[in-house]
Design a protein around this motif. Structure first.
Motif: not given
Length: 264
Positions: A36-46, A66-67, A73-77
């Motif tokens: 989240l800090e260095k690669i993909d801050p928009g990763s809903a699964n992370t 976190c949830y 990011l992904n309201p359908k999760l």
């Protein structure tokens, strides 16, 4: 995110999940934070995985954050809606929890865990019939769902529908013979029904699984007391207190037995 970053993210997710399975939650958090800090801050699964770690650690406020981020990011999760419901339920925010479970089920009508979990706030709100309907729906989707059978039994016990509760507990121990809580609950219910022989058998089964289950030692003591087998009752209460010296019901039961034994 480049190809290299994608591979690194996948590797860190895998490592984080492995750490979770081992109960190494701080190490898992480090993996998710790197993503989240260095690669993909928009990763809903992370964000979702990180929320699960905080929940296991009992850090409910951070789990909710976190949830919420995952759902932004992904309201359908659907799994995030379900798990957010679990956190809210633990916090006693039952109506909000129900809204989350309903959202999860709107996205996935056959989501067995969400059906089972929806019954929990309904139970806490004493809406027992609705709670049982949720448990039944979960069991229609997965007839071998031990958690749903056990939680349904607990609701039926609260409703004093003891025979029905016992049927559910029988199913639990059929599916999982080492389910110690089910054996203990069976013993308690048989005690309420004054079926002392069956109560003893259930407490003994529980103690085979966990010899340090002070609740079942106490339960055995109560059975022996009702059978006027006072020496054996004393021994069981003593055993319960040896395991848990602060267990007040066993202390009070010992005092009562001493008073009885002083009577002419």
């Amino acid at each position: 995110m480049g190809l290299f970053d994608g591979h690194k993210k996948k590797s860190l997710l895998k490592k984080g999940l492995n750490f979770e399975r081992q109960g190494k939650y701080n190490e898992a958090l480090e993996c998710y934070d790197k993503i989240l800090e260095k690669i993909d801050p928009g990763s809903a699964n992370t964000w979702y995985n990180k929320g699960g770690v905080f929940y296991y650690l009992g850090r409910c406020k951070e789990a909710l954050e976190c949830y919420d981020k995952a759902l932004e990011l992904n309201p359908k999760l659907s799994t995030a809606w379900n798990n957010k419901g679990n956190v809210l339920n633990d916090l006693g925010r039952y109506k909000e929890a129900l809204e989350c479970y309903d959202k999860a089920l709107e996205l996935d009508p056959d989501y067995v865990f969400a059906w089972n979990n929806k019954g929990n706030p309904l139970e806490d709100m004493e809406r027992y019939e609705e709670a049982i309907k949720c448990k039944n729906k979960a069991l229609s989707l997965d007839p071998d769902f031990v958690v749903a059978w056990y939680s349904k039994a607990k609701i039926l016990e609260k409703k004093q529908q003891y025979e029905e509760a016992l049927k559910c507990l029988d199913k639990v121990v059929e599916l999982d013979p080492k389910h110690d809580a089910a054996w203990n609950n069976k013993g308690v219910i048989y005690g309420i029904l004054h079926d002392w022989e069956k109560a003893l058998k259930c407490f003994d089964e529980d103690l085979k699984i966990d010899p340090n289950k002070f609740q079942s030692w106490y339960g055995k003591g109560l059975v022996y007391k009702n059978l006027n087998r006072y020496k054996e009752a004393f021994d069981c209460f003593d055993k319960a207190l040896e395991i848990n010296p602060d267990f007040e019901p066993a202390k009070e039961s010992k005092k009562l037995l001493k008073a009885i034994n002083r009577m002419p």
